[in-house]
Design an enzyme around this catalytic site. Structure first.
Site, PDB file in Angstrom:
ATOM      1  N   HIS A 143      69.111  45.445  32.054  1.00 46.48           N
ATOM      2  CA  HIS A 143      69.459  46.874  32.050  1.00 46.48           C
ATOM      3  C   HIS A 143      70.967  47.060  31.924  1.00 46.48           C
ATOM      4  O   HIS A 143      71.729  46.110  32.075  1.00 46.48           O
ATOM      5  CB  HIS A 143      68.981  47.552  33.337  1.00 46.48           C
ATOM      6  CG  HIS A 143      67.519  47.864  33.341  1.00 46.48           C
ATOM      7  ND1 HIS A 143      66.573  46.961  33.761  1.00 46.48           N
ATOM      8  CD2 HIS A 143      66.829  48.959  32.942  1.00 46.48           C
ATOM      9  CE1 HIS A 143      65.365  47.498  33.637  1.00 46.48           C
ATOM     10  NE2 HIS A 143      65.494  48.708  33.133  1.00 46.48           N
ATOM     11  N   LYS A 147      73.204  50.137  36.555  1.00 46.07           N
ATOM     12  CA  LYS A 147      71.962  50.185  37.343  1.00 46.07           C
ATOM     13  C   LYS A 147      72.198  49.665  38.759  1.00 46.07           C
ATOM     14  O   LYS A 147      72.817  48.626  38.948  1.00 46.07           O
ATOM     15  CB  LYS A 147      70.863  49.380  36.642  1.00 46.07           C
ATOM     16  CG  LYS A 147      69.513  49.517  37.336  1.00 46.07           C
ATOM     17  CD  LYS A 147      68.366  49.085  36.466  1.00 46.07           C
ATOM     18  CE  LYS A 147      67.042  49.122  37.196  1.00 46.07           C
ATOM     19  NZ  LYS A 147      66.637  50.474  37.618  1.00 46.07           N
TER      20      LYS A 147
HETATM   21  P1  NAD Z   1      72.552  57.792  36.529  1.00 43.00           P
HETATM   22  O1  NAD Z   1      73.488  57.049  37.431  1.00 43.00           O
HETATM   23  O2  NAD Z   1      72.975  58.094  35.137  1.00 43.00           O
HETATM   24  O3  NAD Z   1      72.197  59.206  37.224  1.00 43.00           O
HETATM   25  C1  NAD Z   1      71.960  59.328  38.611  1.00 43.00           C
HETATM   26  C2  NAD Z   1      72.006  60.792  38.999  1.00 43.00           C
HETATM   27  O4  NAD Z   1      71.818  60.879  40.406  1.00 43.00           O
HETATM   28  C3  NAD Z   1      73.367  61.446  38.695  1.00 43.00           C
HETATM   29  O5  NAD Z   1      73.149  62.751  38.237  1.00 43.00           O
HETATM   30  C4  NAD Z   1      74.058  61.436  40.033  1.00 43.00           C
HETATM   31  O6  NAD Z   1      75.014  62.483  40.171  1.00 43.00           O
HETATM   32  C5  NAD Z   1      72.891  61.634  40.978  1.00 43.00           C
HETATM   33  N1  NAD Z   1      73.190  61.099  42.304  1.00 43.00           N
HETATM   34  C6  NAD Z   1      73.717  59.893  42.610  1.00 43.00           C
HETATM   35  N2  NAD Z   1      73.874  59.774  43.949  1.00 43.00           N
HETATM   36  C7  NAD Z   1      73.450  60.944  44.488  1.00 43.00           C
HETATM   37  C8  NAD Z   1      73.352  61.434  45.812  1.00 43.00           C
HETATM   38  N3  NAD Z   1      73.733  60.701  46.874  1.00 43.00           N
HETATM   39  N4  NAD Z   1      72.833  62.673  45.992  1.00 43.00           N
HETATM   40  C9  NAD Z   1      72.435  63.425  44.940  1.00 43.00           C
HETATM   41  N5  NAD Z   1      72.496  63.009  43.658  1.00 43.00           N
HETATM   42  C10 NAD Z   1      73.000  61.780  43.443  1.00 43.00           C
HETATM   43  O7  NAD Z   1      71.177  56.995  36.568  1.00 43.00           O
HETATM   44  P2  NAD Z   1      69.946  57.122  35.551  1.00 43.00           P
HETATM   45  O8  NAD Z   1      70.063  56.065  34.511  1.00 43.00           O
HETATM   46  O9  NAD Z   1      69.761  58.534  35.142  1.00 43.00           O
HETATM   47  O10 NAD Z   1      68.740  56.670  36.513  1.00 43.00           O
HETATM   48  C11 NAD Z   1      68.368  57.433  37.658  1.00 43.00           C
HETATM   49  C12 NAD Z   1      67.179  56.777  38.341  1.00 43.00           C
HETATM   50  O11 NAD Z   1      66.039  56.793  37.454  1.00 43.00           O
HETATM   51  C13 NAD Z   1      67.378  55.305  38.720  1.00 43.00           C
HETATM   52  O12 NAD Z   1      66.733  55.058  39.947  1.00 43.00           O
HETATM   53  C14 NAD Z   1      66.671  54.536  37.594  1.00 43.00           C
HETATM   54  O13 NAD Z   1      66.224  53.260  37.978  1.00 43.00           O
HETATM   55  C15 NAD Z   1      65.516  55.467  37.341  1.00 43.00           C
HETATM   56  N6  NAD Z   1      64.892  55.348  36.014  1.00 43.00           N
HETATM   57  C16 NAD Z   1      63.541  55.468  35.982  1.00 43.00           C
HETATM   58  C17 NAD Z   1      62.871  55.453  34.775  1.00 43.00           C
HETATM   59  C18 NAD Z   1      61.387  55.671  34.769  1.00 43.00           C
HETATM   60  O14 NAD Z   1      60.767  55.664  33.680  1.00 43.00           O
HETATM   61  N7  NAD Z   1      60.754  55.879  35.928  1.00 43.00           N
HETATM   62  C19 NAD Z   1      63.598  55.309  33.588  1.00 43.00           C
HETATM   63  C20 NAD Z   1      64.982  55.190  33.647  1.00 43.00           C
HETATM   64  C21 NAD Z   1      65.627  55.237  34.875  1.00 43.00           C
END
Ligand code: NAD
Length: 250
Positions: A143, A147
Site C-alpha cells: 500500500h 497507510k
Molecule cells: P487518509 O489518511 O487519506 O484519510 C483519513 C481521513 O481521516 C482524513 O480525512 C483525516 O482528516 C481523517 N482523520 C484522521 N484522523 C482523524 C481523527 N482523529 N478524527 C477525525 N478524523 C480523522 O486515508 P484513506 O486512504 O482515505 O483511508 C482511510 C481509511 O479507509 C483507512 O483506514 C484505510 O485503511 C481505509 N480504506 C478502506 C478501503 C475499503 O475498501 N474498505 C479502501 C481504502 C482505504
C-alpha cells in the site's frame, strides 16, 4: 439518497464525494477533524456530528477515517438512529465487538475492502487453502506510504478465510535472521511505498508448483463505488450487522 461523508478531505473521502456526485446522489453533510472547504464543498467539524445528523436529512453515513474517529461517529449514528457504512480498517478486537453490537440498534455494514473482485478473491483463497491443504501459504500486501495499519484489513480477511479452511495456524510477520519456515506457519508481509492503491497476493506453494492469487487496485474509486453501493443497499434495512458479500449476493 442523502449521504454524510466522514473523513471528507482524505483520499477515500474525496473519492466518496466524487462517486456520490457522479451517481446523482446528494452529499448532505461532509465532516472532518476541522471545518474547512474541500473541492468546492463546505466541510464541517466532526465535533458537532450528532447535531448535524439531527438537523440534516441523512440516510447513511459513509466512513473512511481512523478507528478512534469511527468509534465516535458510530456513537452519533446510534444516538440519531442513522445507518452507517464503515470502510475504515485497523480496529482493535474490542472496537470490532462494539461495532458489531451497534448492529442491534442501527443498520451497520463494515468491510475491509469494497472491491467486488477482492470479494471473489476471498472465496478463491478459502477454496485453495482448503483443497491444497499441505501447501505453504504466504500473504503479501502493498500500500501507499501513508497507510497507518499493518497488515491491511484485507490481508486479515484473507487470513480469516484461510483459518476457516484450515483451522488455526501461527502467523509470522516478516522474517529476519535465522528463521527457517516452520510447518504450518503463515507468513504475512506488508510493503509501504509511493501511492500504491493496494495490491494483495496470496501465494500457495507445494514442492513442485506455485499458485499465486493476486489482486491490484488501479483506482480508489472502486472502493468508493462499492461503499456507495453498500450504502444504497443498507438505507432501508432493519438494524443489523451486515457484510459487503450480502450486498453483492443480492
Ligand atoms: P487518509 O489518511 O487519506 O484519510 C483519513 C481521513 O481521516 C482524513 O480525512 C483525516 O482528516 C481523517 N482523520 C484522521 N484522523 C482523524 C481523527 N482523529 N478524527 C477525525 N478524523 C480523522 O486515508 P484513506 O486512504 O482515505 O483511508 C482511510 C481509511 O479507509 C483507512 O483506514 C484505510 O485503511 C481505509 N480504506 C478502506 C478501503 C475499503 O475498501 N474498505 C479502501 C481504502 C482505504
Amino acid at each position: 439518497m442523502d449521504i454524510a461523508a466522514t473523513g471528507a478531505t482524505g483520499q477515500m473521502g474525496t473519492n466518496v464525494m466524487k462517486v456520490t456526485r457522479d451517481r446523482g446522489e446528494n452529499i448532505s453533510i461532509a465532516v472532518d477533524r476541522e471545518k474547512t472547504e474541500h473541492r468546492g464543498l463546505e466541510v464541517e467539524s466532526d465535533e458537532n456530528l450528532e447535531q448535524l445528523l439531527r438537523e440534516n436529512k441523512v440516510d447513511v453515513i459513509v466512513d473512511f477515517t481512523v478507528p478512534e474517529a469511527t468509534m465516535k461517529y458510530l456513537e452519533a449514528a446510534r444516538k440519531t438512529e442513522t445507518a452507517i457504512v464503515i470502510g475504515t480498517t485497523g480496529f482493535s478486537e474490542d472496537q470490532e465487538k462494539r461495532i458489531e453490537e451497534a448492529g442491534e440498534e442501527i443498520p451497520v455494514l463494515k468491510a475491509s475492502n469494497f472491491s467486488p473482485s477482492i470479494n471473489v478473491m476471498r472465496e478463491l483463497v478459502r477454496e485453495a487453502a482448503g483443497k491444497l491443504e499441505k501447501y505453504d501459504i504466504e500473504v503479501t500486501e502493498t500500500h501507499h506510504n501513508r497507510k497507518r495499519d499493518a497488515p491491511s484489513g484485507t490481508a486479515k480477511t484473507f487470513l480469516s478465510e484461510i483459518e476457516e479452511a484450515r483451522g488455526g495456524f501461527e502467523e509470522v510477520h516478516g522474517r529476519e535472521g535465522k528463521q527457517p519456515r516452520e510447518k504450518g506457519e503463515i507468513g504475512v508481509h506488508a510493503k509501504r511505498a509511493g501511492d500504491i492503491k493496494g495490491t494483495h497476493e496470496v501465494l500457495l506453494a507445494g514442492d513442485e508448483e506455485v499458485l499465486k492469487i493476486r489482486h491490484r487496485s488501479e483506482s480508489r474509486e472502486v472502493f468508493a463505488s462499492g461503499a456507495l453501493r453498500a450504502a444504497e443497499w443498507l438505507q432501508d434495512k432493519k438494524p443489523g450487522f451486515y457484510s459487503f458479500s450480502e450486498v453483492l449476493e443480492e
